[in-house]
Design a protein around this motif. Structure first.
Motif: not given
Length: 139
Positions: A34, A36-37, A50-53
Motif C-alpha cells: 500500500t 504505507q507498507w 512499514h513507512l514511519v515519520e
C-alpha cells in the motif's frame, strides 16, 4: 517439528529506498503493498517494511569476537554458496558493512560465515551461513 517462515515488520523512512534495497540489491520479491507498507519475500520469510515519520534511534552494540555487534538486528541463515554470492554482490555494490564478511569458529563446532550491514533506514541486518547446517544450534 515443521519449520515455518517467520513474519517480521520493521520501520522504514522511505518505501522507495526500501524497494531499491530489498527489491533490487537483495533481490527480494515484492508482494502486497500500500502507500504505507510493502511485503517482501525475505529469503522465504515475510518481511514487511512499514513507512514511519521518525525512525527509532540507532541500535546499541555488544562486543562479540572483537566486533561491535548491533542490537537489535535481524537476518537469515543462507546456504554457504548463496551467502558467498550475496557477500560478493554487496561488496561490488560498495555496501558499508558494520562487520565485513568473515568466518567465525573456523575448524570448530558451529563454523559459520557472518556479515552485518544497515538498510537505508538504519535497521541492522546479519546474514549467516554454516559449513554444516546441522551445527546451527551446536554448542
Amino acid at each position: 517439528m515443521t519449520i515455518m517462515p517467520f513474519h517480521l515488520a520493521i520501520p522504514v523512512d522511505s518505501l522507495a529506498k526500501a524497494r531499491e534495497f530489498y527489491g533490487q540489491l537483495l533481490g527480494c520479491e515484492q508482494g502486497r503493498s500500500t502507500a504505507q507498507w510493502i511485503d517482501w519475500n525475505f529469503f522465504g520469510h515475510q518481511l514487511v517494511t512499514h513507512l514511519v515519520e521518525h525512525m527509532p534511534g540507532r541500535p546499541e552494540h555488544n562486543q562479540v569476537d572483537s566486533h561491535e555487534v548491533p542490537v537489535p538486528h535481524f537476518g537469515v541463515v543462507l546456504e554457504w554458496d548463496t551467502w558467498q554470492q550475496l557477500a560478493d554482490q554487496l561488496s561490488a555494490a560498495n555496501t558499508a558493512f558494520i562487520i565485513e564478511p568473515y568466518l567465525r569458529f573456523k575448524g570448530q563446532v558451529g563454523e559459520q560465515a557472518s556479515m552485518f550491514f544497515f538498510d537505508p533506514a538504519g535497521n541492522a541486518l546479519e546474514f549467516k551461513a554454516f559449513k554444516d547446517l546441522n551445527q546451527l544450534f551446536a554448542s
